[in-house]
Design an enzyme around this catalytic site. Structure first.
Site, PDB file in Angstrom:
ATOM      1  N   ASN A   9      33.564 -47.482 109.356  1.00 19.86           N
ATOM      2  CA  ASN A   9      33.105 -48.433 108.329  1.00 19.86           C
ATOM      3  C   ASN A   9      31.713 -48.918 108.731  1.00 19.86           C
ATOM      4  O   ASN A   9      31.571 -49.712 109.655  1.00 19.86           O
ATOM      5  CB  ASN A   9      34.092 -49.609 108.233  1.00 19.86           C
ATOM      6  N   TRP A  10      30.712 -48.417 108.018  1.00 24.77           N
ATOM      7  CA  TRP A  10      29.328 -48.722 108.404  1.00 24.77           C
ATOM      8  C   TRP A  10      28.873 -50.107 107.942  1.00 24.77           C
ATOM      9  O   TRP A  10      27.770 -50.534 108.261  1.00 24.77           O
ATOM     10  CB  TRP A  10      28.393 -47.655 107.831  1.00 24.77           C
ATOM     11  N   LYS A  11      29.675 -50.749 107.149  1.00 25.49           N
ATOM     12  CA  LYS A  11      29.305 -52.086 106.637  1.00 25.49           C
ATOM     13  C   LYS A  11      27.882 -52.035 106.055  1.00 25.49           C
ATOM     14  O   LYS A  11      27.569 -51.078 105.351  1.00 25.49           O
ATOM     15  CB  LYS A  11      29.491 -53.125 107.747  1.00 25.49           C
ATOM     16  N   HIS A 102      39.023 -56.482 103.174  1.00 24.61           N
ATOM     17  CA  HIS A 102      38.437 -56.625 104.521  1.00 24.61           C
ATOM     18  C   HIS A 102      38.175 -58.109 104.782  1.00 24.61           C
ATOM     19  O   HIS A 102      37.751 -58.837 103.883  1.00 24.61           O
ATOM     20  CB  HIS A 102      37.138 -55.818 104.614  1.00 24.61           C
ATOM     21  N   GLU A 174      43.712 -55.573 111.256  1.00 24.25           N
ATOM     22  CA  GLU A 174      42.462 -55.934 111.920  1.00 24.25           C
ATOM     23  C   GLU A 174      42.486 -57.415 112.280  1.00 24.25           C
ATOM     24  O   GLU A 174      42.157 -58.266 111.432  1.00 24.25           O
ATOM     25  CB  GLU A 174      41.273 -55.689 110.983  1.00 24.25           C
ATOM     26  N   GLY A 180      34.172 -56.998 115.941  1.00 27.94           N
ATOM     27  CA  GLY A 180      32.805 -57.226 116.409  1.00 27.94           C
ATOM     28  C   GLY A 180      32.717 -58.074 117.665  1.00 27.94           C
ATOM     29  O   GLY A 180      31.658 -58.619 117.980  1.00 27.94           O
ATOM     30  N   SER A 219      36.892 -53.775 117.406  1.00 29.52           N
ATOM     31  CA  SER A 219      36.255 -53.406 118.677  1.00 29.52           C
ATOM     32  C   SER A 219      36.826 -52.136 119.306  1.00 29.52           C
ATOM     33  O   SER A 219      36.969 -52.048 120.533  1.00 29.52           O
ATOM     34  CB  SER A 219      36.309 -54.581 119.667  1.00 29.52           C
TER      35      SER A 219
HETATM   36  O1  G3H Z   1      36.118 -52.256 109.463  1.00 29.80           O
HETATM   37  C1  G3H Z   1      35.971 -52.290 110.687  1.00 29.80           C
HETATM   38  C2  G3H Z   1      36.341 -53.452 111.455  1.00 29.80           C
HETATM   39  O2  G3H Z   1      35.905 -54.636 110.879  1.00 29.80           O
HETATM   40  C3  G3H Z   1      36.079 -53.352 112.924  1.00 29.80           C
HETATM   41  O3  G3H Z   1      34.729 -53.577 113.243  1.00 29.80           O
HETATM   42  P1  G3H Z   1      34.274 -53.414 114.777  1.00 29.80           P
HETATM   43  O4  G3H Z   1      34.727 -52.050 115.214  1.00 29.80           O
HETATM   44  O5  G3H Z   1      32.783 -53.555 114.753  1.00 29.80           O
HETATM   45  O6  G3H Z   1      34.963 -54.490 115.555  1.00 29.80           O
END
Ligand code: G3H
Length: 261
Positions: A9-11, A102, A174, A180, A219
């Site tokens: 998930n690149w956000k 999310h 999650e 993060g 993470s």
């Molecule tokens: O969609 C992914 C999650 O929010 C995890 O993000 P992260 O791997 O940066 O903690």
């Protein structure tokens, strides 16, 4: 052998140049390995880049990478400035999954459980696969409410769509405190929560619960991916930061080859 779904998930990150380099590298890695069909790989770039990503995948004659949308609007068409609809996404060939609920959308965009349930229903009705993100805050965990919170997030979907909604759907557990943070949940805790989620769905339908893909997110990186993916009730990972770097993403994929069943 359990099925594994790995999604990056690149956000709100990456640009067209990075997409091109990323696709070439990932595609060339995947074409050199004996591709295991128990493993599915998908990327969720920003919505603006889905079409570019799709075109690149077509040029590379990709067979292994699908696309995931990070979000959709709850409306299909009309006067909703700035939104993207499920019917528009459906026109993009490689789209397979849509993330709904999310925590970043629940928190920063005030998305309620009820709105998320409507989006989930919409995704199902357009024959795409919803990925329902659920999870608790640090305060809720400390107050021993993690399971209650996850149950409530699942219940809102069941109330609107019925438990059958989880047939061919995905849940991504999650914990918000792990996202993060550079500190994933422990494997014991992940199993405790994933087992709870599967058991909760099994109270409605044992077969749906057995087939349910439950991803972990928070993470995940190349150092902890193997132990997380080896957890009994983990069927994949939803990766944020560590999916931005193609080498690290490939290292995480490589871990799937080392899992002992
Ligand atoms: O969609 C992914 C999650 O929010 C995890 O993000 P992260 O791997 O940066 O903690």
């Amino acid at each position: 052998m359990k099925k594994l779904l790995i999604i990056g998930n690149w956000k709100l990150n990456n640009n067209k140049k990075i997409i091109l380099d990323f696709c070439k590298k990932l595609n060339s890695y995947l074409s050199t390995i004996n591709y295991d069909h128990h493993l599915k790989i998908s990327i969720a770039p920003p919505i603006l880049h889905l079409e570019t990503f799709n075109l690149i995948l077509q040029q590379l004659h990709n067979n292994h990478i699908s696309l995931t949308a990070q979000n959709i609007d709850v409306n299909i068409l009309g006067s909703f400035t700035g939104e993207t609809s499920i019917s528009m996404l459906q026109e993009i060939e490689n789209i397979k999954y849509v993330i709904v609920g999310h925590s970043e959308r629940r928190i920063h965009h005030n998305e309620t459980k009820e709105l998320i349930a409507k989006k989930f229903k919409l995704v199902k009705s357009f024959k795409l696969i919803p990925i329902l993100c659920i999870g608790e805050t640090k305060e809720e965990k400390n107050a021993n409410k993690a399971q209650k919170i996850c149950k409530e997030q699942i219940d809102t979907i069941i109330q609107l769509v019925g438990y059958q909604a989880f047939d061919k759907a995905i849940i991504a557990y999650e914990p918000i405190w792990a996202i993060g943070s550079n500190q994933s949940a422990s494997t014991n805790y992940i199993q405790y929560m994933h087992q709870f989620i599967r058991h909760y769905i099994s109270r409605y339908d044992i077969n749906i619960s057995k087939k349910l893909i439950i991803q972990y997110g928070g993470s995940v990186n190349k150092k902890n991916a193997l132990e997380i993916l080896s957890v009994k009730d983990v069927n994949g990972v939803l990766i944020g930061n560590s999916s931005l770097d193609c080498d690290q993403f490939i290292d995480i994929i490589k871990c799937t080859k080392l899992i002992k069943y």
